[in-house]
Design an enzyme around this catalytic site. Structure first.
Site, PDB file in Angstrom:
ATOM      1  N   TYR A   1      -7.146   0.094  -7.119  1.00 19.59           N
ATOM      2  CA  TYR A   1      -6.741  -1.069  -6.490  1.00 19.59           C
ATOM      3  C   TYR A   1      -5.887  -1.107  -5.320  1.00 19.59           C
ATOM      4  O   TYR A   1      -5.732  -0.147  -4.706  1.00 19.59           O
ATOM      5  CB  TYR A   1      -5.800  -1.794  -7.601  1.00 19.59           C
ATOM      6  CG  TYR A   1      -4.399  -1.207  -8.228  1.00 19.59           C
ATOM      7  CD1 TYR A   1      -3.741  -0.330  -7.601  1.00 19.59           C
ATOM      8  CD2 TYR A   1      -3.895  -1.622  -9.419  1.00 19.59           C
ATOM      9  CE1 TYR A   1      -2.491   0.372  -7.961  1.00 19.59           C
ATOM     10  CE2 TYR A   1      -2.710  -1.079  -9.708  1.00 19.59           C
ATOM     11  CZ  TYR A   1      -1.924  -0.109  -9.213  1.00 19.59           C
ATOM     12  OH  TYR A   1      -1.051   0.293  -9.739  1.00 19.59           O
ATOM     13  N   GLU A   2      -5.479  -2.421  -4.633  1.00 21.50           N
ATOM     14  CA  GLU A   2      -4.928  -2.617  -3.556  1.00 21.50           C
ATOM     15  C   GLU A   2      -5.777  -2.000  -2.194  1.00 21.50           C
ATOM     16  O   GLU A   2      -5.356  -1.567  -1.265  1.00 21.50           O
ATOM     17  CB  GLU A   2      -3.446  -1.803  -3.497  1.00 21.50           C
ATOM     18  CG  GLU A   2      -2.264  -2.340  -3.807  1.00 21.50           C
ATOM     19  CD  GLU A   2      -1.844  -3.767  -3.010  1.00 21.50           C
ATOM     20  OE1 GLU A   2      -2.316  -4.082  -1.813  1.00 21.50           O
ATOM     21  OE2 GLU A   2      -1.433  -4.686  -3.937  1.00 21.50           O
ATOM     22  N   GLY A   3      -7.109  -2.311  -2.605  1.00 16.28           N
ATOM     23  CA  GLY A   3      -8.146  -1.808  -1.607  1.00 16.28           C
ATOM     24  C   GLY A   3      -8.574  -0.421  -1.944  1.00 16.28           C
ATOM     25  O   GLY A   3      -7.754   0.349  -2.003  1.00 16.28           O
TER      26      GLY A   3
ATOM     27  N   ARG B   1       0.978  -0.974   0.010  1.00 11.17           N
ATOM     28  CA  ARG B   1      -0.129   0.137   0.133  1.00 11.17           C
ATOM     29  C   ARG B   1       0.913   1.390  -0.027  1.00 11.17           C
ATOM     30  O   ARG B   1       0.342   1.946  -0.606  1.00 11.17           O
ATOM     31  CB  ARG B   1      -0.914   0.033   1.203  1.00 11.17           C
ATOM     32  CG  ARG B   1      -2.107  -1.151   0.784  1.00 11.17           C
ATOM     33  CD  ARG B   1      -3.301  -0.966   1.693  1.00 11.17           C
ATOM     34  NE  ARG B   1      -4.129  -2.186   1.326  1.00 11.17           N
ATOM     35  CZ  ARG B   1      -5.192  -2.626   2.072  1.00 11.17           C
ATOM     36  NH1 ARG B   1      -5.711  -2.111   3.251  1.00 11.17           N
ATOM     37  NH2 ARG B   1      -6.109  -3.375   1.408  1.00 11.17           N
TER      38      ARG B   1
ATOM     39  N   GLN C   1      -9.933   1.914   2.375  1.00  9.81           N
ATOM     40  CA  GLN C   1      -8.574   2.601   3.085  1.00  9.81           C
ATOM     41  C   GLN C   1      -9.154   3.325   4.433  1.00  9.81           C
ATOM     42  O   GLN C   1      -8.664   3.178   5.605  1.00  9.81           O
ATOM     43  CB  GLN C   1      -7.784   3.450   2.418  1.00  9.81           C
ATOM     44  CG  GLN C   1      -6.967   2.594   0.954  1.00  9.81           C
ATOM     45  CD  GLN C   1      -6.193   1.490   1.499  1.00  9.81           C
ATOM     46  OE1 GLN C   1      -5.645   1.156   2.588  1.00  9.81           O
ATOM     47  NE2 GLN C   1      -6.295   0.493   0.683  1.00  9.81           N
TER      48      GLN C   1
END
Lengths: 593, 593
Positions: free
Chosen positions: B434-436, B294, B441
């Protein structure tokens, strides 16, 4: 694929319960009874959702093609264009003598919102035609009007506007396209124009280009710019099409979005042109219709945001992901829909409160244009001139942000073209750039409009807010707290910002211009705050009068409260930035960026 | 076409004068002397600007192609990948025993910023490999590490991460991909995964897919998810490649951006997989490297903003348009360059102050990760866990906005693909998703991280701010006014927001979650405020010590003052929104949106 539902009920609410158009003294408004406007909006809405919206993704995917000097439009565009023509939509607000229906601009705006929301790129073919026809209407000779307008109003012929050259857009004084006077009174136009929307296509028999050029030997800079009519095919006296004019498409631009519209490089190689309006007064002629054109661009911000928002709501209701933090709401399903999550709702409320506020703002602007034109009302004209850069700049900036928020609701699927949410952002992006980039709008607002007529129109705006607050305060504590007080506070911020400019812009104009974009946004928020206060009031009245659709009006009040609590307070931040002045903005040498 | 200049001088300033890395007690940091890091950064910068950046537009235009089940990458990618391998860049922070150089993460971050800025889509092939290798390093058996890591560290083989399925992304408990245990201890993996970055390509001999799947008969939901190694080609005991595994590319996704990266639908049809880590502990294994991943995504927000900003500066200096309001600055030219206009400068200063602040923030985060890992420091680990969603969510949200601002500087030319500014925004958009997705977040931050370990890490952050202010106040009035006071005010807003959550989130968690995105941004601003205060201090010290490059340090102070005056005050708006609570956010029935 995205869908589009025409917001006819909401448009009717704004037209009749908020702006009360049929009670207005503006000529032509008395006819605009709810049943009448409803019939028009339903028809336009049907065309939008059933014909134009399904072609939106097609246009994006296929784009336009240039082959052998001819541009072809995406599959289905021709047939859809025929339906738009059939309905007489281009002539809605054009004079009857040229085949139009002579309706007020406010109806054109309401219809235009739906057209643009359903297919931005497609509607530009018609929109540019409308713009060019308006210029000919305002500045053409009777012969020119008779020759071009009936065909353009019918959209048998379309139109374009040719301003930009590769080295100059905002600063048109540097223009190089030249016009050589001919013995027969016509001109030979030579030069290259870029970014010409709808520059060529296969949906009309002829294209009427309006071209800015400099007559040789004329004054330097923008004072030497004239406007010309340059038809793609020459038009004979009897109206029949003659030979091909020396204008051609150099290339099609590859763009981030609005792929369905042919953005052309246009080459004029001694093309025959006819002066429109006076020599060297081309800028004035081109800018006559600027308020309408910029209002129309501001509307595209709203339109894109609404189309994207509608689909985000559908997705948020369909997509199952996670559980509500307060406990499962659909325990029989594998997960709850996205819409249970507060942050998703926060995003949707941002979008909803913007869209509905912007709709009221655009239609208010359109009523002012009607009052200015139809009643020859100088105050209305001054006020709408002041509001125009706000409408254009604020609504397209925020409208774009809202499409990004809508896309975000889809998670990773928002990034995949298949879902269509990327297109809304890519298409909406152009509206911040064309018709004067938004920084130019801010400059126009702060550098020109604020002080126009001795600041009279800004004062008139403040008076409007003040009198609304005065008339409506003290009757209902909740309304005071939720609507009146926030509006007052925001308006106070706008006054403080104006005061800062007056006190500090005199000694150094950079102090004003460094805050110009913030001022435009501050002003936009106050306008939307005023719109929400008016809508809140209208909803309250409807509920008090026992309206049957209680949910509709209560939803309006909730959405308004949201805007007032969560969006309007942005005015304070803009004021802080404005009051920080130009020091840190101007301090660096250009080499140190 | 855009260019990229590696910000090596600025990186050195942050590493050595702000974070003073070589003075740190973290193992490995003492070696990071300025000359040493400078050599690495210069080399990586050269590769970025000379090899990767020129391929950025090529990748966007050509994209990847899927033919006969094989993906080919854009022209030039293979050759560039060979150069990245040659330089050993993937192994920079990998253990020496697998061919790496064992350097701290902070150096990997500094290099990664430049790689990502020069070619986001390209660098993902290497980035995913790094991520997959890190997972194997953390959870693999010795045999697995020996089999895969040397090849992956050398980038002879690349890696992927397979989480998402079409019906579930964030909520992986609904996953359907299944793993059937085989007699030999392996598993048969069956299912479909989507959005698989670098899923297939022609630049490596083998691809090591890490796949989340459910072992049949295991616990329901996320507790039954395991992680598997699924090689594209089976690997024999001697390391030679064996037969093709039953994994194939279903299709390539058409995306808004990062066209140079192959985003694949991956089909697993009884593919052979090997358990990585423990059964049913796949989520834990996948999330081990979440902070690094992240942080890397947050960095992409900064990278995109810097690349776009650099080009906006060039354009603003080149493009002649209009005259400075205070009088022509280049009277001999037909117009002044854009950079004379206050609103253009305002936009450039927004970008510059974000980019430089974000750079310091990312590198600070990387030093915390190093301290956490290399010194096994629980406090550093807790603090970076708290900051991770802020780094990811805030920097990618704002980084995207900055690419939009940079594009705006170009006017209409920003919309044309030819100029390359559209690509920066289209590529940067993915990092918010992406990546959450960034809403996730914000949920992670407010719903989990704030209260972690009794709120200890949040308190530690406030203590950091407080002690900075205490140590540095009262020595220089200008520094107090320009830096310390604004930082204190912003930190107070963050404290008030935290307090609001504590007092109101208990009775109704929606009150906290409705403010989660605002909180993430509020926190992000305070972090950048702290970074600017530290940078301001470092610049002041350098100037006091008679540094020769006075302009560099004075520019830092001016840019910091700008951030403090114009950006940091956004904290008050976020606080206002947070304190308005969940009422209007949650009031509407889902049907009334």
């Amino acid at each position: 694929m995205p869908t589009y539902t025409a917001p006819t009920k909401d448009l009717q609410f704004v037209l009749h319960e908020v702006h009360k158009i049929s009670e207005s003294a503006t000529p032509g408004y008395a006819d605009l009874e709810p049943d009448f406007t409803s019939a028009i909006l339903e028809e336009a809405g049907k065309l939008s959702s059933e014909v134009l919206a399904p072609l939106n993704a097609v246009g994006d995917k296929e784009g336009c093609r240039l082959e052998d000097g001819k541009v072809s439009t995406p599959t289905g565009f021709k047939e859809a264009f025929a339906k738009v023509k059939e309905g007489g939509w281009t002539g809605l607000d054009m004079p009857e003598q040229y085949g139009g229906q002579n309706m007020p601009a406010v109806i054109g705006s309401a219809v235009g919102e739906m057209f643009s929301a359903s297919n931005h790129a497609f509607v530009m073919y018609q929109g540019l035609t409308h713009g060019a026809a308006t210029a000919i209407l305002a500045h053409g000779t009777d012969a020119q009007k008779n020759m071009y307008l009936p065909k353009m109003v019918a959209c048998d012929w379309t139109g374009t506007m040719n301003l930009t050259e590769s080295h100059c857009g905002t600063d048109l004084g540097m223009m190089r396209t030249k016009a050589e006077p001919q013995a027969d009174g016509s001109f030979k136009i030579t030069g290259q124009k870029i970014f010409i929307s709808s520059g060529d296509h296969d949906m009309a028999d002829n294209i009427i280009h309006l071209v800015l050029a400099k007559i040789e030997g004329g004054p330097k800079g923008v004072k030497g710019v004239s406007l010309f009519i340059v038809p793609k095919f020459m038009v004979n006296e009897d109206g029949a099409l003659g030979e091909r004019n020396a204008v051609s498409v150099g290339s099609l631009e590859e763009k981030m979005g609005i792929h369905g519209n042919a953005t052309c490089v246009m080459n004029y190689d001694g093309a025959t042109g006819f002066l429109l309006g006076e020599e060297h007064k081309g800028m004035r002629a081109m800018f006559t219709m600027m308020n309408e054109a910029r209002l129309g661009t501001g509307m595209q911000g709203l339109s894109a945001a609404d189309a994207a928002y509608q689909n985000a709501v559908i997705y948020a209701n369909d997509r199952l992901q996670g559980r509500a933090v307060t406990g499962a709401q659909f325990p029989d399903k594998p997960a709850d829909p996205l819409i249970v999550h507060p942050d998703i709702r926060r995003s949707l409320m941002d979008q909803k409160s913007f869209v509905e506020g912007a709709r009221a703002f655009i239609l208010w602007g359109a009523t002012l244009i009607d009052t200015a034109h139809r009643s020859n009302d100088k105050d209305a004209d001054g006020l709408v001139s002041l509001l125009t850069p706000v409408i254009k700049g604020f609504l397209t900036d925020v409208g774009y942000d809202m499409t990004v928020k809508a896309q975000q609701v889809y998670g990773g699927h928002g990034y995949i073209e298949e879902w269509g949410m990327s297109q809304f952002t890519r298409d909406a992006r152009i509206a911040m750039l064309y018709e004067g980039a938004n920084g130019v709008q801010a400059l126009d607002l702060v550098g020109r409009k604020l002080a126009q007529d001795g600041g009279k129109h800004l004062m008139a705006f403040f008076d409007l807010v003040k009198s609304f607050c005065k008339e409506n305060a003290g009757q209902d504590d909740a309304f005071d707290t939720d609507f009146i007080e926030p509006l007052k506070a925001a308006s106070k911020d706008l006054q403080a910002a104006s005061m800062y400019f007056m006190q500090n812009g005199m000694k150094n104009p950079n102090n004003a211009l460094a805050g110009s974009t913030d001022f435009m946004h501050l002003f936009g928020h106050v306008c939307l705050g005023l719109m929400w206060a008016r809508m809140g009031k209208a909803a309250k009245i409807a509920l008090a009068n026992g309206a049957s659709d209680v949910t509709f009006y209560e939803t309006k009040l909730t959405t308004g409260r949201y805007y007032m609590a969560r969006q309007l307070p942005a005015t304070a931040l803009h004021l802080t930035r404005i009051q920080s002045g130009a020091d840190t903005v101007m301090a660096l040498d250009a080499a140190n960026f």
